[in-house]
Design an enzyme around this catalytic site. Sequence first.
Site, short mmCIF file in Angstrom:
data_model
loop_
_atom_site.label_atom_id
_atom_site.label_comp_id
_atom_site.label_asym_id
_atom_site.label_seq_id
_atom_site.Cartn_x
_atom_site.Cartn_y
_atom_site.Cartn_z
N PHE A 111 -11.49 -7.35 13.73
CA PHE A 111 -10.70 -7.74 12.85
C PHE A 111 -9.97 -6.62 11.86
CE2 PHE A 111 -8.91 -9.91 8.92
CZ PHE A 111 -7.81 -10.37 9.35
N GLN A 112 -8.92 -6.32 11.75
CA GLN A 112 -8.51 -5.33 10.87
C GLN A 112 -8.90 -3.89 11.22
OE1 GLN A 112 -8.37 -6.88 6.85
NE2 GLN A 112 -6.10 -7.65 7.06
N LYS B 196 -17.71 -0.96 5.99
CA LYS B 196 -18.02 -1.90 5.01
C LYS B 196 -19.64 -1.69 4.86
CE LYS B 196 -17.14 -6.56 3.54
NZ LYS B 196 -16.41 -7.89 3.88
N GLU C 134 0.83 -1.21 -0.11
CA GLU C 134 -0.06 -0.12 0.15
C GLU C 134 0.94 1.30 -0.03
OE1 GLU C 134 -0.56 -2.61 2.02
OE2 GLU C 134 -2.76 -3.11 1.76
N MET D 101 24.18 9.44 2.39
CA MET D 101 24.12 10.37 3.02
C MET D 101 24.57 10.27 4.41
SD MET D 101 23.84 13.68 2.50
CE MET D 101 22.77 14.18 1.12
#
Lengths: 571, 179
Positions: free
Chosen positions: A111-112, A161, A49, A475
């Site tokens: 969940f999630q 949802k 993602e 760097m």
Amino acid sequence: MQLTGAEALIKSLEQQGVDSVFGLPGGAILPVYDPLLDSSIRHILVRHEQGAGHMAEGYAMATGRAGVAMVTSGPGATNIVTPIGNAHMDSTPLVVITGQVATGSIGTDAFQECDITGITMGITKHNFLVQSAQEIPRAVAAAFHLATTGRPGPVLIDVPKDVTQSMMDWWYPSTIEEYDLPGYRPEIALDEDAVDRAVQLIAESERPVLYVGGGTLKSNATNELLAFAERTGMPVVTTLMARGAFPDSHEQHLGMPGMHGVYTAVTALQRADLLISLGARFDDRVTGKISAFAAGAKVIHVDIDRAEFNKVRHADVALQSNVGAALRALDAQGATPASMDAWWREIRSWQETYPLVYDEPTLEGPLRPQHVIASIAEKAEPGTIVTSGVGQHQMWAAQFWDFEEPRTWINSGGAGTMGFGVPAAIGAKVGRPDRTVWCIDGDGCFQMTAQELVTARAEGIPIKVAILNNAYLGMVRQWQEMFYEERYSEVYLSADLPDYVKWAEAMGCVGLRATNLKEMDDVIDEANKINDVPVVIDFRTDSSEKVFPMVASGASNDDIIVHPSQQGRAR
Amino acid sequence: MSPEPFLGTTSRTPVRHHILSVLVENKAGVLARIAGLFARRGFNIYSLAVAPAESHARFSRVTIVVDAESAPLEQIVGQLDKLVNVVAITDLAPADAVERELLLATIQTNTANRTSLLDTLANAGAAIVDVDPGAVTVMLAGTPASCDQLERALESFSDVELHRTGRVALPRLGEAAPQ
């Protein structure tokens, strides 16, 4: 017309003219992926993602339109937090859609589940938790309006949802009033009094500098900038976020200021009697030690965001406006500085003494990273878009690639997000398929997000990636060499592990390698001939190369360290 | 309403405080947005009072007393104004505002302290709003400074439970409009 919330969401995106969405499905966003199958919108299926977010940023920076990413709840949402934070720092217009657990489950550690609106509160311009399907069109329209007007930025829409699964009567807001944003007024009337005072300061100045920031690109004011600069004859510097806003080939352009800026650009700001800041925010990487920055200069600060005024540096004139409107107003008043002859003589002498340089490359290698960039640039067609990660390679690209057009330089400025380059290049290529897109990357950055080359190959997005492989987190290595007595702590990566050529090939890309000058020329030519699949080149560069000039962290810009070959020259 | 003299600073209020009267959309999470902004920008809040504004359920009014030492007021207002749910901000300098606050305190009473407690309450202009054989609950609605004074006076009593609402404010009548 009755639609599901999911159908309404996709239809709303279509209504906004969205042509591409970067994303990855999962449980909570699943309902929305079904109507996507029947939509004209192109979906680019990412491998992580974070890639979706940076692609949307690359798309937005290349096109000027909002980039759109869509991910699921929980880890899908937290994985896109870094790009959201990055877009917030660089004022990039993004609309990020996250799935959420059903409204009845919110707050139960389902969940999630995660509180993504809470997590992103401080790094979005605004966010929404949509409570009903009927509200989806308004949320989408408002999100695009917020993301792209005023000071642009990321806006997140969190959609439970059950909201996407329930039915709604289709509608779409047709006026701004229907967005229901009573506290949002991005249009600013120009303060005529401030314009008059700015004209006065300009008339009194003998050593002015146009300090051009990313806001000049965001407000599409590059034509106004060119006209104003040429009419007044003032010197111009372009910050890291503004490279390309003014042609590098223009004789009034002094280059990039800041920690790794061109000596003349840094010093012109220091010695100026007037800074005209155009959509810049006096970032610490530009100012160095703030109390020692441009100590003799008055400041005309043009910004769309009034919170930027006097945040870091006192503004003698604060002009809240987009850059184009402010420049048109100043031009209309005929704002002209006093004679700048002596100022330009001084500037030209600095340019002569301290040009940007690097050591001569050797035939047998290792390659000079600056020379690799200059060689790619030389063989690139005009209008080529360049992206980068963060670190030495980014600074060299900003220094040694000559940008002639706006929106051809795409990098992570404020946040300094390693791994930005590859996904940003993919997003830029999706937005501008007519352009060649090169990612100048470092080996450390490449390893952070390289998996998106699988996306690029699978989706037919032929970008070109140049890894400046110096086997180090370069760097950090440079700082340890210069400021930590060469005590190298956890910066060695190895040039051979991973094998970048094999890795590229495993991802369906062409993998090439160059260790000496002959190979370098050959692989660049070969890469330029490939237009159907992504190309990755492993350039073996000199680990000891450092970025110069350099102003040490917290030091005054007067104490700029020039390239070793220039040290000891009379200033 | 008779104008109150500005009573200056007290131990509880910052040396340079400003009162921001902020009209916000009455939506979930708006207070968190304001609190989060103050936290991440390092602005100090001295008190905060929130209630629905006028008769509109659509808006709430948040009265924030900010420490203008912790950050320039211009920065605080500028950043606050960027919150999309913030509709209007009125900056009230203390001298230009009428400020009021409510204090409630329950004090355990006995024969030894009753007289001095009643004197203290009378001096402060506080009212008794609840009693039982061993305790009283008192109320003072007044300037923040008068609440400070009563709070200090009650320090000499043991077993005091004290609550303050944080102040609300409106512009003083007859003054120039606040910027």
